[in-house]
Enzyme design. Structure first.
Site, mmCIF file in Angstrom:
data_model
loop_
_atom_site.group_PDB
_atom_site.id
_atom_site.type_symbol
_atom_site.label_atom_id
_atom_site.label_comp_id
_atom_site.label_asym_id
_atom_site.label_seq_id
_atom_site.Cartn_x
_atom_site.Cartn_y
_atom_site.Cartn_z
ATOM 1 N N TYR A 53 25.447 54.933 45.020
ATOM 2 C CA TYR A 53 25.827 54.555 43.637
ATOM 3 C C TYR A 53 25.133 55.904 42.727
ATOM 4 O O TYR A 53 23.910 55.675 42.956
ATOM 5 C CB TYR A 53 25.578 53.417 43.178
ATOM 6 C CG TYR A 53 26.230 52.145 44.067
ATOM 7 C CD1 TYR A 53 27.400 52.537 44.637
ATOM 8 C CD2 TYR A 53 25.800 50.998 43.751
ATOM 9 C CE1 TYR A 53 28.102 51.505 45.215
ATOM 10 C CE2 TYR A 53 26.630 49.656 44.380
ATOM 11 C CZ TYR A 53 27.741 50.188 45.013
ATOM 12 O OH TYR A 53 28.456 49.106 45.559
ATOM 13 N N HIS A 124 27.884 49.534 54.496
ATOM 14 C CA HIS A 124 28.871 49.319 53.265
ATOM 15 C C HIS A 124 30.237 49.150 53.837
ATOM 16 O O HIS A 124 30.972 48.540 53.306
ATOM 17 C CB HIS A 124 28.391 50.407 52.420
ATOM 18 C CG HIS A 124 28.917 50.465 51.089
ATOM 19 N ND1 HIS A 124 28.484 51.087 50.051
ATOM 20 C CD2 HIS A 124 29.674 49.277 50.475
ATOM 21 C CE1 HIS A 124 28.981 50.687 48.862
ATOM 22 N NE2 HIS A 124 29.703 49.670 49.151
ATOM 23 N N ASN A 155 32.696 44.462 53.523
ATOM 24 C CA ASN A 155 34.244 45.205 53.772
ATOM 25 C C ASN A 155 34.496 44.829 55.067
ATOM 26 O O ASN A 155 35.218 45.760 55.538
ATOM 27 C CB ASN A 155 34.393 46.601 53.291
ATOM 28 C CG ASN A 155 34.224 46.682 51.716
ATOM 29 O OD1 ASN A 155 34.792 45.822 50.780
ATOM 30 N ND2 ASN A 155 33.114 47.338 51.541
ATOM 31 N N GLN A 180 29.717 40.726 52.216
ATOM 32 C CA GLN A 180 29.914 41.156 50.891
ATOM 33 C C GLN A 180 31.387 41.549 50.909
ATOM 34 O O GLN A 180 31.731 42.792 50.846
ATOM 35 C CB GLN A 180 28.827 42.233 50.479
ATOM 36 C CG GLN A 180 29.067 42.588 49.036
ATOM 37 C CD GLN A 180 28.066 43.529 48.576
ATOM 38 O OE1 GLN A 180 28.510 44.513 47.973
ATOM 39 N NE2 GLN A 180 27.013 43.656 48.651
ATOM 40 N N ALA A 213 36.362 41.604 38.342
ATOM 41 C CA ALA A 213 37.788 42.534 38.481
ATOM 42 C C ALA A 213 37.735 43.759 37.424
ATOM 43 O O ALA A 213 38.651 44.324 36.654
ATOM 44 C CB ALA A 213 38.995 41.831 38.283
ATOM 45 N N GLY A 215 36.042 44.192 35.035
ATOM 46 C CA GLY A 215 36.118 43.954 33.659
ATOM 47 C C GLY A 215 37.417 43.317 33.143
ATOM 48 O O GLY A 215 37.229 42.852 32.174
ATOM 49 N N LEU A 217 38.608 40.332 33.918
ATOM 50 C CA LEU A 217 38.284 38.921 33.623
ATOM 51 C C LEU A 217 37.571 38.681 32.534
ATOM 52 O O LEU A 217 37.337 37.646 32.147
ATOM 53 C CB LEU A 217 37.695 38.349 34.997
ATOM 54 C CG LEU A 217 38.956 38.252 35.987
ATOM 55 C CD1 LEU A 217 38.217 37.829 37.253
ATOM 56 C CD2 LEU A 217 40.053 37.744 35.710
ATOM 57 N N GLY A 219 38.531 39.650 29.751
ATOM 58 C CA GLY A 219 39.595 39.177 28.709
ATOM 59 C C GLY A 219 39.494 40.349 27.552
ATOM 60 O O GLY A 219 40.375 40.313 26.692
ATOM 61 N N LYS A 220 38.899 41.569 27.922
ATOM 62 C CA LYS A 220 38.836 42.472 27.045
ATOM 63 C C LYS A 220 40.286 43.404 27.121
ATOM 64 O O LYS A 220 40.443 44.064 26.201
ATOM 65 C CB LYS A 220 37.615 43.467 27.455
ATOM 66 C CG LYS A 220 37.311 44.791 26.682
ATOM 67 C CD LYS A 220 36.218 45.469 27.118
ATOM 68 C CE LYS A 220 36.048 46.851 26.354
ATOM 69 N NZ LYS A 220 34.794 47.483 26.603
#
Length: 313
Positions: A53, A124, A155, A180, A213, A215, A217, A219-220
């Site tokens: 990351y 990971h 995963n 995860q 999800a 962003g 979810l 609502g944006k």
């Protein structure tokens, strides 16, 4: 707060894990410090990152997220008061879960994090070229050396978890105590069903990613015209279908009834799902941290939960 154990391990956390994937991407070092401060001030302890990351950002040095978190840990002197989660084989590289790569990767992660141990270390992604015995054996060495406390799998399929569990028993090796998977109101196939049942039956903790999800979810994003609102917009278009519309409508209704936002309701739904220990959610501001905290503390009625669940079917 509703503190929850992670599997059969000694780790116990509050039902929110702060996602570190945005550190070094949409959040710089100063912002990261403010967000991390606000998160622990709100009573939470678990911080999720990975060696990869955000290596997808051009020009970034490896493990920028770990580096920012490490600088914060050193500056605050609070290492033993938080739970640090990181991952190996983030780039799904060849031999990513080999004993040699695990040994090399943990040392690099510890250096960036400026600590001598991590609380939870994830595989990971699965590595078809490394046996469970080799990978778990490498983790056993790290645990015995005090460099890792608990290991988990991200995963992985239910069969992979069963196979790894069998090897851990036969060879007296550590087991994966935490899963995860991707899981949210829209993306439910990876966890609901066989994996969820396995986690509950085998007392394996589950911290889920993609909780909002990417962003959607919040609502944006209501139409294709909204996709340019952030750098993550490109990954949200797939949610703009009839199912997505139904979920947003249910979120709007439940949010209004609970004086909450769609994001807060989405997190509250996740926290209420059987087998879920905590959702992972990232923040790009202190206000967002406060909203995340409100969401995981929000208790929805049975009727609200049914409305949301039905919308995502």
């Amino acid at each position: 707060m509703d503190r929850r154990p992670l599997g059969r391990s000694e780790l116990v956390i509050e039902p929110l894990v702060l996602g570190g994937n945005v550190f070094g991407w949409t959040v710089d070092e100063k912002q990261g410090f403010d967000i991390l401060d606000a998160y622990v001030d709100a009573g939470f302890t678990a911080i999720d990152t990975a060696e990869g990351y955000p290596n997808w950002v051009p020009g970034n040095p490896p493990g920028m997220s770990e580096t920012i978190i490490g600088k914060w840990l050193k500056a605050r002197g609070n290492r033993d008061n938080v739970h640090i989660i990181t991952k190996v084989n983030s780039g799904k590289v060849k031999n990513g879960l080999s004993a040699d790569n695990i040994k090399t990767s943990i040392e690099a992660s510890l250096k960036r994090l400026q600590t001598d141990y991590v609380d939870l270390y994830f595989s990971h992604w699965p590595d078809p070229d490394a046996s469970h015995e080799e990978t778990l054996g490498a983790y056993d060495v790290l645990i015995r050396a005090g460099k890792v406390r608990v290991v988990g799998a991200s995963n992985y399929t239910p069969q992979m978890i069963r196979d790894a569990e069998e090897i851990s028993v036969i060879k007296s090796l550590p087991r994966y105590e935490v899963l995860q998977p991707k899981y949210n109101l829209y993306d439910r196939a990876d966890f609901e069903g066989e994996l969820q049942k396995l986690a509950i039956e085998q007392e394996i903790g589950t911290i889920v990613y993609y909780s909002l999800a990417a962003g959607f979810l919040t609502g944006k994003y209501r139409s294709k015209a909204d996709l340019g609102k952030s750098q993550r917009g490109g990954g949200i278009e797939k949610y703009l279908d009839k199912k997505g519309e139904a979920i947003l409508a249910a979120l709007d209704s439940v949010a209004k009834a609970n004086d909450a936002t769609p994001a807060e309701v989405s997190l509250a739904w996740l926290v209420a799902q059987p087998g879920v220990s905590a959702p992972i959610a990232s923040a790009t501001s202190v206000d967002q941290v406060k909203s995340l905290a409100k969401g995981v503390r929000l208790k929805l009625s049975d009727a609200d939960l049914k409305t949301l669940t039905a919308a995502g079917k």
